[in-house]
Enzyme design. Structure first.
Site, PDB file in Angstrom:
ATOM      1  N   ILE A 146      -9.935 -11.923 -16.382  1.00 17.10           N
ATOM      2  CA  ILE A 146      -8.476 -11.801 -16.313  1.00 17.10           C
ATOM      3  C   ILE A 146      -7.826 -12.526 -17.488  1.00 17.10           C
ATOM      4  O   ILE A 146      -6.960 -11.979 -18.183  1.00 17.10           O
ATOM      5  CB  ILE A 146      -7.949 -12.355 -14.977  1.00 17.10           C
ATOM      6  CG1 ILE A 146      -8.411 -11.483 -13.812  1.00 17.10           C
ATOM      7  CG2 ILE A 146      -6.419 -12.436 -14.991  1.00 17.10           C
ATOM      8  CD1 ILE A 146      -8.128 -12.068 -12.444  1.00 17.10           C
ATOM      9  N   PHE A 163      -7.778 -10.950 -21.021  1.00 13.94           N
ATOM     10  CA  PHE A 163      -6.812  -9.888 -21.292  1.00 13.94           C
ATOM     11  C   PHE A 163      -5.367 -10.371 -21.196  1.00 13.94           C
ATOM     12  O   PHE A 163      -4.500  -9.875 -21.919  1.00 13.94           O
ATOM     13  CB  PHE A 163      -7.030  -8.718 -20.327  1.00 13.94           C
ATOM     14  CG  PHE A 163      -8.170  -7.835 -20.696  1.00 13.94           C
ATOM     15  CD1 PHE A 163      -8.040  -6.896 -21.702  1.00 13.94           C
ATOM     16  CD2 PHE A 163      -9.391  -7.959 -20.052  1.00 13.94           C
ATOM     17  CE1 PHE A 163      -9.107  -6.079 -22.054  1.00 13.94           C
ATOM     18  CE2 PHE A 163     -10.464  -7.148 -20.392  1.00 13.94           C
ATOM     19  CZ  PHE A 163     -10.322  -6.205 -21.399  1.00 13.94           C
ATOM     20  N   GLU A 164      -5.084 -11.304 -20.335  1.00 14.24           N
ATOM     21  CA  GLU A 164      -3.704 -11.736 -20.145  1.00 14.24           C
ATOM     22  C   GLU A 164      -3.217 -12.652 -21.255  1.00 14.24           C
ATOM     23  O   GLU A 164      -2.103 -12.542 -21.710  1.00 14.24           O
ATOM     24  CB  GLU A 164      -3.558 -12.452 -18.791  1.00 14.24           C
ATOM     25  CG  GLU A 164      -3.843 -11.571 -17.585  1.00 14.24           C
ATOM     26  CD  GLU A 164      -2.844 -10.436 -17.428  1.00 14.24           C
ATOM     27  OE1 GLU A 164      -1.767 -10.473 -18.053  1.00 14.24           O
ATOM     28  OE2 GLU A 164      -3.159  -9.489 -16.687  1.00 14.24           O
ATOM     29  N   SER A 165      -4.072 -13.589 -21.710  1.00 15.81           N
ATOM     30  CA  SER A 165      -3.691 -14.684 -22.601  1.00 15.81           C
ATOM     31  C   SER A 165      -2.565 -15.484 -21.953  1.00 15.81           C
ATOM     32  O   SER A 165      -2.096 -15.146 -20.866  1.00 15.81           O
ATOM     33  CB  SER A 165      -3.297 -14.184 -23.987  1.00 15.81           C
ATOM     34  OG  SER A 165      -2.037 -13.548 -23.974  1.00 15.81           O
ATOM     35  N   ARG A 193      -9.420  -2.644 -20.884  1.00 12.89           N
ATOM     36  CA  ARG A 193      -9.498  -3.442 -19.659  1.00 12.89           C
ATOM     37  C   ARG A 193     -10.165  -2.666 -18.538  1.00 12.89           C
ATOM     38  O   ARG A 193     -11.023  -3.199 -17.826  1.00 12.89           O
ATOM     39  CB  ARG A 193      -8.107  -3.901 -19.246  1.00 12.89           C
ATOM     40  CG  ARG A 193      -8.114  -4.806 -18.002  1.00 12.89           C
ATOM     41  CD  ARG A 193      -6.838  -5.565 -17.843  1.00 12.89           C
ATOM     42  NE  ARG A 193      -6.890  -6.503 -16.724  1.00 12.89           N
ATOM     43  CZ  ARG A 193      -6.040  -7.503 -16.549  1.00 12.89           C
ATOM     44  NH1 ARG A 193      -5.075  -7.705 -17.425  1.00 12.89           N
ATOM     45  NH2 ARG A 193      -6.163  -8.309 -15.512  1.00 12.89           N
TER      46      ARG A 193
END
Length: 415
Positions: free
Chosen positions: A11, A14-16, A130
């Protein structure tokens, strides 16, 4: 079920983390902040601290774990499948997760995960990547023996050439991950002595691979370095930029708090060796075990990659780990830190005799060693919070031997 460290890492890759409100896509109704926290409660211009971002993430994560448990209670999921669906739910929302799993078998779910790659009818390259990552995890067996080693690197431009293309990743594959392979020129292996550094190298490479603003062009290879120094992390680069394979590895080192200087693949080994951060060079064979954060360089000038999905690093610098449960049922397997704050980076010393533990908390994790008062510890900003107290992920030496583990910040002072 609960999400594992592997699921959390997926997670976060991909989120940063962004501490100022933003819109990832102009078509989105609401703003996003922190680790992908999205909703009407996020206002334009809003800013938060790293601690607030981490707290929001944990709160959001528990909601999506609960949704996933609710909608999959009729399915017998393994850990990888559950982790993949929590990541899917975190990104697509509980309603979309419910549609994905309702009335379907595990095999049918796997087939349809990759259907969800659009925003307002437009295919988004980041969502394609993703969904593919989630599908690969969903379909992966739990056993380590079935693990598919993956590496990340800057590979080639959109025209299949080394220079002359448009800035940024035009295909989603210029800077990307792929299954590990044995290069025709052979590989040399450079392994970070410190597991925390290795983890950060792997995470930084994933940030680059997941940022479509980072593309390939050997003629403008140093631009990513200047952009990184302005933005602080590869995930935060918002302008189109270029790199090549060796400059990207250097960028990952910089994000891991050390800079080996400019190099190409023929001089990379010497540059990495001078930092003192790596074990002695090894030649990779078919039986070599690869770990997260390992840097591979061709034996002759050619290519370099970083392992982003391999075996997890353990308590010692050679990547080994202990048994999972020790005396008194305390855990003796080194845990991963859940957060990072660059302001915590630096050298500390223990204010009293202090247990260095396998994880945060004396009631759950066994002691690795007792650090005598005054022992110096190096922290690279990684930590896990427990009941309001930060447990720093540190490296310390006792009697000439190096140890890595968690120490309570209450008993540490800046050296």
């Amino acid at each position: 079920m609960e999400i594992s460290e592997k699921g959390i890492a997926l997670i976060k890759s991909f989120e940063s983390c962004k501490l100022t409100a933003y819109k990832a896509l102009s078509t989105e109704e609401h703003y996003t902040i922190g680790w992908g926290h999205y909703g009407a409660d996020v206002k334009v211009g809003q800013t938060i601290s790293q601690n607030e971002a981490d707290a929001l993430f944990l709160s959001d994560l528990q909601r999506f774990v609960k949704y996933t448990n609710t909608y999959t209670k009729s399915l017998a999921l393994n850990q990888n499948q559950f982790d993949a669906l929590v990541s899917f739910c975190y990104n697509c929302g509980p309603g979309t997760l419910k549609k994905l799993v309702s009335g379907r078998t595990v095999e049918e779910i796997a087939e349809h995960i990759t259907d969800h790659t659009k925003s307002k009818g437009k295919v988004i390259k980041g969502l394609v990547r993703r969904r593919q990552e989630e599908k690969e995890l969903f379909c992966k067996e739990n056993e380590v023996k079935s693990m598919v080693i993956k590496v990340g690197s800057a590979r080639i431009d959109e025209n299949g050439k080394i220079s002359g293309g448009t800035a940024g990743d035009q295909t989603g594959k210029e800077v990307s991950t792929q299954a590990y392979y044995m290069h025709s020129k052979g590989w040399y292996l450079y392994r970070a002595k410190d597991a925390a550094v290795a983890e950060r190298l792997a995470a930084a490479m994933l940030e680059a691979c997941n940022n479509d603003n980072v593309g390939y062009d050997q003629g403008n290879r140093l631009d990513v370095i200047s952009k990184l120094k302005k933005c602080g992390s590869l995930s935060k680069i918002a302008e189109k930029t270029e790199t090549d394979c060796s400059s990207l590895v250097r960028a990952c080192c910089i994000e891991s708090d050390f800079d080996p200087g400019n190099f190409n693949t023929s001089s990379e080994g010497a540059a990495l060796g001078k930092t003192g951060m790596f074990e002695d060079r090894k030649s990779v064979t078919s039986t070599t075990e690869l770990f997260d954060g390992d840097i591979l360089v061709t034996k002759k000038k050619g290519h370099t990659v970083i392992v982003v999905s391999g075996n997890p690093r353990g308590a010692t610098c050679d990547g080994t780990s202990g048994s999972s449960v020790g005396k008194g049922n305390l855990i003796t397997k080194l845990q991963s830190a859940k957060s990072r704050d660059s302001s915590l980076s630096g050298t500390y010393k223990t204010t009293s005799n202090l247990n260095l533990r396998y994880g945060p908390g004396k009631d759950k994790y066994d002691s690795i060693i007792i650090l005598p008062a005054g022992t110096k510890c190096q922290c690279y900003g990684y930590y896990t919070s427990l009941s309001g107290t930060k447990w720093l992920y540190v490296v310390a030496s006792v009697d000439g031997k190096q140890y890595t583990g968690f120490a309570s910040i209450r008993y540490l002072s800046r050296a």
